[in-house]
Scaffold this active site. Structure first.
Site, PDB file in Angstrom:
ATOM      1  CE  LYS A   1      -4.103  -2.011   2.173  1.00  0.00           C
ATOM      2  NZ  LYS A   1      -3.621  -3.350   2.557  1.00  0.00           N
ATOM      3  NE  ARG A   2       6.285   0.952   1.406  1.00  0.00           N
ATOM      4  CZ  ARG A   2       6.129   0.098   2.407  1.00  0.00           C
ATOM      5  NH1 ARG A   2       4.908  -0.125   2.864  1.00  0.00           N
ATOM      6  NH2 ARG A   2       7.135  -0.532   2.956  1.00  0.00           N
TER       7      ARG A   2
END
Length: 230
Positions: free
Chosen positions: A105-106
């Site tokens: 989830k960058r």
């Protein structure tokens, strides 16, 4: 990536993905005792526990499912030993023929986004490229818009990304259902996802740029499936 995933789904007859999000509380006591005796109550012990536990899980399911999805935060909290366990888990899963989706989830912009994209694009050192993480795909956060996603899209050369559109948590509505231009924000994000992935359609008709939609929103999920046929 996406064609390989579809092939694996067809091969197994199963679209499920197994999450590898270990916590000490879920680990069998015998395994914890063994590692704590060897390493003490240390991050190294927890990392060894996670690696052993994940191997046991993978050994039971590798021929039943197409993919696994390790959540990196569960490993990162234990520092370098935890990240080592994350990478060892990925290597073992791939040795069993599983697709690996790194749930990282960058999201960011510029050089920071490009650095995060090394998860699927690798990192270059003096002209030599190294694939350190070995994920087949990763999850990304679209909050920064196109310039925050473009480095990840550029890295999709046989790899893929899954972009958060409608997340499963109740609090997501505070932002994702805000109206903008007469539609909920998550629908605007969905249209961006379609645009970002339009040139990365595989042989089976699906894009290397996928969508994350929480199953807690079945009606919205059905609508989004129609809105995002690829």
């Amino acid at each position: 990536m996406i064609d390989q995933l579809i092939d694996k789904i067809r091969e197994t007859g199963n679209p499920s993905v197994v999450g590898l999000d270990p916590t000490p509380a879920m680990i069998p006591e015998y395994l914890k005792r063994q590692m704590y005796r060897q390493y003490g109550q240390t991050p190294e012990a927890v990392a060894a526990i996670f690696t052993a536990f994940n191997r046991l899980v993978i050994e039971q399911i590798w021929d039943l499912i197409p993919a696994v999805k390790p959540q990196i935060a569960m490993y990162e909290q234990y520092g370098i030993p935890g990240l080592t366990s994350y990478m060892e888990t990925i290597r073992y899963a791939k040795s069993k023929g599983l697709i690996v989706i790194g749930d990282i989830k960058r999201g960011d912009i510029g050089s920071t986004a490009a650095a995060y994209a090394s998860h699927i694009g690798g990192v270059e050192i003096e002209g030599v490229r190294h694939d350190l993480w070995k994920e087949d795909a990763i999850t990304v956060n679209p909050y920064f818009g196109t310039d925050g996603i473009q480095p990840f899209v550029a890295a999709c050369k046989g790899r893929g990304i899954f972009v958060l559109i409608r997340s499963s948590n109740p609090g997501s509505a505070e932002l994702q259902e805000l109206e903008t231009g007469g539609e909920a924000m998550y629908l605007k994000v969905a249209d961006l996802v379609a645009e970002w992935g339009k040139d990365l359609i595989g042989q089976h008709g699906y894009s290397e740029v996928g969508a994350v939609v929480g199953a807690t929103w079945p009606e919205q999920g059905s609508a989004l499936r129609e809105r995002l046929p690829n």
